[in-house]
Design an enzyme around this catalytic site. Structure first.
Site, PDB file in Angstrom:
ATOM      1  N   LYS A   1      75.467 -57.330  54.846  1.00 26.63           N
ATOM      2  CA  LYS A   1      74.067 -56.823  54.064  1.00 26.63           C
ATOM      3  C   LYS A   1      72.858 -56.397  55.180  1.00 26.63           C
ATOM      4  O   LYS A   1      73.153 -56.387  56.436  1.00 26.63           O
ATOM      5  CB  LYS A   1      73.423 -57.684  53.215  1.00 26.63           C
ATOM      6  CG  LYS A   1      72.977 -57.031  52.243  1.00 26.63           C
ATOM      7  CD  LYS A   1      73.688 -56.877  51.110  1.00 26.63           C
ATOM      8  CE  LYS A   1      73.095 -55.971  49.834  1.00 26.63           C
ATOM      9  NZ  LYS A   1      74.122 -56.616  48.416  1.00 26.63           N
TER      10      LYS A   1
ATOM     11  N   ASP B   1      72.735 -49.940  46.996  1.00 25.86           N
ATOM     12  CA  ASP B   1      71.616 -51.178  46.557  1.00 25.86           C
ATOM     13  C   ASP B   1      70.705 -51.425  45.851  1.00 25.86           C
ATOM     14  O   ASP B   1      70.026 -49.628  45.784  1.00 25.86           O
ATOM     15  CB  ASP B   1      71.746 -52.397  47.641  1.00 25.86           C
ATOM     16  CG  ASP B   1      71.490 -53.753  46.618  1.00 25.86           C
ATOM     17  OD1 ASP B   1      72.572 -54.566  46.625  1.00 25.86           O
ATOM     18  OD2 ASP B   1      70.401 -53.680  46.372  1.00 25.86           O
TER      19      ASP B   1
HETATM   20  P1  NDP Z   1      68.301 -49.782  41.530  1.00 25.80           P
HETATM   21  O1  NDP Z   1      67.200 -49.255  43.021  1.00 25.80           O
HETATM   22  O2  NDP Z   1      69.216 -48.659  41.324  1.00 25.80           O
HETATM   23  O3  NDP Z   1      67.175 -50.511  40.739  1.00 25.80           O
HETATM   24  C1  NDP Z   1      66.383 -51.808  40.861  1.00 25.80           C
HETATM   25  C2  NDP Z   1      65.886 -51.827  39.174  1.00 25.80           C
HETATM   26  O4  NDP Z   1      65.431 -53.276  39.428  1.00 25.80           O
HETATM   27  C3  NDP Z   1      64.465 -51.207  39.397  1.00 25.80           C
HETATM   28  O5  NDP Z   1      64.474 -50.887  37.762  1.00 25.80           O
HETATM   29  C4  NDP Z   1      63.420 -52.208  39.596  1.00 25.80           C
HETATM   30  O6  NDP Z   1      62.750 -51.697  39.576  1.00 25.80           O
HETATM   31  C5  NDP Z   1      63.773 -53.664  39.865  1.00 25.80           C
HETATM   32  N1  NDP Z   1      63.332 -54.118  40.450  1.00 25.80           N
HETATM   33  C6  NDP Z   1      63.799 -54.283  41.593  1.00 25.80           C
HETATM   34  N2  NDP Z   1      62.975 -55.232  42.563  1.00 25.80           N
HETATM   35  C7  NDP Z   1      62.447 -55.490  41.703  1.00 25.80           C
HETATM   36  C8  NDP Z   1      61.868 -56.487  42.075  1.00 25.80           C
HETATM   37  N3  NDP Z   1      61.205 -57.818  43.411  1.00 25.80           N
HETATM   38  N4  NDP Z   1      61.151 -57.222  40.520  1.00 25.80           N
HETATM   39  C9  NDP Z   1      61.609 -56.717  39.364  1.00 25.80           C
HETATM   40  N5  NDP Z   1      62.586 -55.957  39.149  1.00 25.80           N
HETATM   41  C10 NDP Z   1      62.978 -55.315  40.403  1.00 25.80           C
HETATM   42  O7  NDP Z   1      69.010 -50.784  42.547  1.00 25.80           O
HETATM   43  P2  NDP Z   1      70.363 -51.584  41.268  1.00 25.80           P
HETATM   44  O8  NDP Z   1      70.606 -50.574  40.207  1.00 25.80           O
HETATM   45  O9  NDP Z   1      71.506 -50.875  42.549  1.00 25.80           O
HETATM   46  O10 NDP Z   1      70.091 -52.897  42.386  1.00 25.80           O
HETATM   47  C11 NDP Z   1      69.903 -53.704  41.175  1.00 25.80           C
HETATM   48  C12 NDP Z   1      70.324 -55.366  41.586  1.00 25.80           C
HETATM   49  O11 NDP Z   1      72.025 -55.314  41.699  1.00 25.80           O
HETATM   50  C13 NDP Z   1      70.107 -56.027  42.943  1.00 25.80           C
HETATM   51  O12 NDP Z   1      69.928 -57.434  42.635  1.00 25.80           O
HETATM   52  C14 NDP Z   1      71.699 -55.528  43.413  1.00 25.80           C
HETATM   53  O13 NDP Z   1      71.389 -56.419  44.366  1.00 25.80           O
HETATM   54  C15 NDP Z   1      72.165 -55.317  42.812  1.00 25.80           C
HETATM   55  N6  NDP Z   1      73.852 -54.685  42.969  1.00 25.80           N
HETATM   56  C16 NDP Z   1      73.927 -53.669  42.917  1.00 25.80           C
HETATM   57  C17 NDP Z   1      75.286 -53.075  43.751  1.00 25.80           C
HETATM   58  C18 NDP Z   1      75.321 -52.005  43.224  1.00 25.80           C
HETATM   59  O14 NDP Z   1      76.273 -51.214  43.761  1.00 25.80           O
HETATM   60  N7  NDP Z   1      74.096 -50.343  43.202  1.00 25.80           N
HETATM   61  C19 NDP Z   1      76.003 -54.065  42.980  1.00 25.80           C
HETATM   62  C20 NDP Z   1      76.272 -55.204  43.183  1.00 25.80           C
HETATM   63  C21 NDP Z   1      74.817 -55.567  43.134  1.00 25.80           C
HETATM   64  P3  NDP Z   1      61.703 -51.095  40.053  1.00 25.80           P
HETATM   65  O15 NDP Z   1      61.383 -49.742  40.220  1.00 25.80           O
HETATM   66  O16 NDP Z   1      59.643 -51.263  40.131  1.00 25.80           O
HETATM   67  O17 NDP Z   1      61.367 -51.213  41.605  1.00 25.80           O
HETATM   68  O1  2IT Z   2      75.587 -56.161  46.370  1.00 24.42           O
HETATM   69  C1  2IT Z   2      76.699 -55.696  46.015  1.00 24.42           C
HETATM   70  O2  2IT Z   2      77.862 -56.201  45.735  1.00 24.42           O
HETATM   71  C2  2IT Z   2      76.455 -54.159  46.943  1.00 24.42           C
HETATM   72  N1  2IT Z   2      75.124 -53.610  46.874  1.00 24.42           N
HETATM   73  C3  2IT Z   2      77.429 -53.574  46.388  1.00 24.42           C
HETATM   74  C4  2IT Z   2      77.907 -53.133  47.960  1.00 24.42           C
HETATM   75  C5  2IT Z   2      78.808 -52.534  48.880  1.00 24.42           C
HETATM   76  O3  2IT Z   2      80.025 -52.245  49.645  1.00 24.42           O
HETATM   77  O4  2IT Z   2      79.646 -51.463  47.762  1.00 24.42           O
END
Ligand code: NDP
Ligand code: 2IT
Length: 466
Positions: A140, A180
């Protein structure tokens, strides 16, 4: 080192003591990294019966080796804003384990990013990537850079500078970053463009690329879709499905948006979304038209979820009150899909969820539930899917993107979606079977931790037995 293992009736106690010893060392050696401690403790607590069955893991010091990152790379990222002012951020890549494949995992741009946070995420990623069935190690990275309020050109300059520093450490067979929090297709584009500028090669050194420039169909959708497929598979074990279920979704980014989309495909009724400022409750349901509007708001306008309540009548917006319970989790519902960030469901939130009728929790975000809340879900008979199993669809399709890049080909969306569903079903079944084998039927926490761990541990033994 065979003397480490006491055979016979004391073995259980011995395994427990070994785990406690290693855990104490993790805490002592990694001070000020509470999320890393939490993630390691969460996995370790499932491993006692595994060590009893396989004392070689103790003899070969697998636990100690697993929690020590292969490499932690840290670098300064200097960039210039639109006013000509110079900014300095810190960038990282934590390369946790390459036992089963090249390092793989996302990049997070958020002011809360530090080394400990990324170690937690890289550790989780190692176990998750193992579950996907694909040959990927765990990593990461990211930066404490805050993209909020930054212009397009500032984000581009930051990404270019970040990649200039990260470049020597990544590559299609070495380490393949993706998105992420704060890193989506736009950022991957700037990062990939800079990678090519330096490398003079077009290779799959990043995933989450655009469909027109080496990306995979369904990668953008994969995490959210995968979470809902996993929920479907869990409900099927009880002869149930998502049709007509009221669902809470938190976050409003990539994962939350495509969770809502797939829930709608399955006939469910998503009623909430949030961001770090607050949440909206739309009791009538977030339909396809409203979701389109949210996607436009978040992907193109970079707006706030509060605006949803201004746009659509009958919607309640509740601003976030720091330190208090998150009222989103007090909305009565059948299912919950946390999709924002770590530790967003406290023990009290979990009580509200159970009291409100929630029978399924599937985690889109990484480690969104605090340990006491996890215990409550498991004890209450809630179908609870930990993130390392439930959100593995994202990285799984990243793995499929790597495979397509290696073959210079591009599969149809139908083909990728079919493979995604197959992988999720496989993870679900492996997790269930493992939980049963270890005397904890229906416990997805034990199943995911043990199945993910054992594959990595066995690879470590095969590659370097002492
Ligand atoms: P985005 O940046 O697209 O969206 C993040 C969302 O979460 C936003 O709505 C953001 O609000 C909110 N958020 C972030 N930090 C905080 C916080 N500290 N408190 C409250 N709300 C928060 O990210 P993703 O949708 O990609 O990721 C969301 C989650 O999913 C994370 O935990 C990530 O690790 C996990 N994830 C993502 C993957 C991917 O493929 N993208 C794969 C697997 C897991 P704001 O705009 O106000 O910051
Ligand atoms: O938390 C996760 O699994 C991710 N943010 C996606 C990682 C990836 O390499 O696609």
């Amino acid at each position: 080192m065979t003397h480490l293992v006491e055979r016979g009736p004391t073995t259980d106690r011995f395994a427990g003591r070994h785990i406690a010893d290693v855990m104490a060392r993790v805490e002592a050696k990694n001070p000020g990294e509470p999320e890393f401690h939490q993630a390691v403790r969460e996995v370790f607590r499932s491993l006692e019966p595994v060590l009893v069955r396989q004392p070689r893991y103790v003899e070969q010091r697998i636990l100690e080796r697993l929690v020590e990152p292969d490499r932690v790379i840290s670098f300064g990222v200097n960039w210039v804003d639109d006013q000509g002012e110079i900014h300095v951020n810190r960038g990282y890549r934590v390369q946790m384990s390459s036992s089963i494949g090249p390092y793989k995992g996302g990049l997070r741009f958020h002011p809360s990013v530090n080394q400990g946070l990324l170690k937690f995420l890289a550790f989780e990623q190692t176990i998750k990537d193992s579950l996907t069935t694909l040959p990927m190690g765990g990593a990461k990275g990211g930066s404490d850079f805050d993209p909020k309020g930054r212009t397009e050109s500032e984000i581009r300059r930051f990404c270019q500078s970040f990649m200039t520093e990260l470049y020597p450490y990544i590559g299609e067979f070495t380490d393949v970053p993706a998105g992420d929090i704060g890193v989506g297709e736009r950022e991957i584009g700037y990062l990939f463009g800079q990678y090519k500028r330096i490398a003079k090669r077009f290779v799959g050194s990043l995933t989450g690329k655009g469909i027109k420039w080496g990306g995979s169909a369904i990668r953008q959708e994969a995490t959210g879709y995968g979470v809902v497929y996993f929920a479907r598979d869990m409900l099927a074990t009880r002869g149930d499905d998502l049709e007509g279920k009221t669902c809470l979704v938190s976050g409003s980014g990539n994962v939350a948006q495509f969770t809502v989309k797939k829930l709608l495909d399955m006939g469910a009724c998503p009623v909430t979304l949030s961001d770090s400022d607050g949440f909206v409750h739309d009791a009538g349901g977030i339909d396809r038209e409203k979701l389109e509007w949210v996607m436009e708001l978040k992907q193109n306008r970079r707006g706030r979820i509060r605006e949803y309540a201004d746009r659509f009548p009958g919607v309640i917006y509740v601003p976030r009150a720091p330190g208090a319970d998150n009222p989103l989790w007090s909305v009565p519902a059948d299912c919950a899909f946390p999709g924002a960030t770590q530790n967003e469901i406290s023990a009290r939130d979990a009580k509200h969820l159970v009291a409100g009728g929630v029978g399924l929790v599937a985690e889109g975000a990484n480690m969104p539930t605090v340990p006491e809340a996890v215990d409550l879900f498991v004890e209450s008979g809630v179908l609870y899917a930990p993130s390392k199993a439930a959100n593995a669809g994202g990285v799984a399709v990243s793995g499929l993107e790597m495979a397509q890049n290696m073959q210079l080909t591009q599969w149809t969306p139908q083909e990728v979606d079919r493979r995604l569903q197959e992988i999720i079903q496989h993870i679900h079944d492996t997790v269930c079977r493992t939980a049963e084998e270890y005397g904890r039927p229906g416990d997805y926490v034990t199943g995911a931790n043990v199945a993910g761990f054992v594959k990595v541990a066995d690879a470590m033994l095969d590659e370097s037995p002492i």
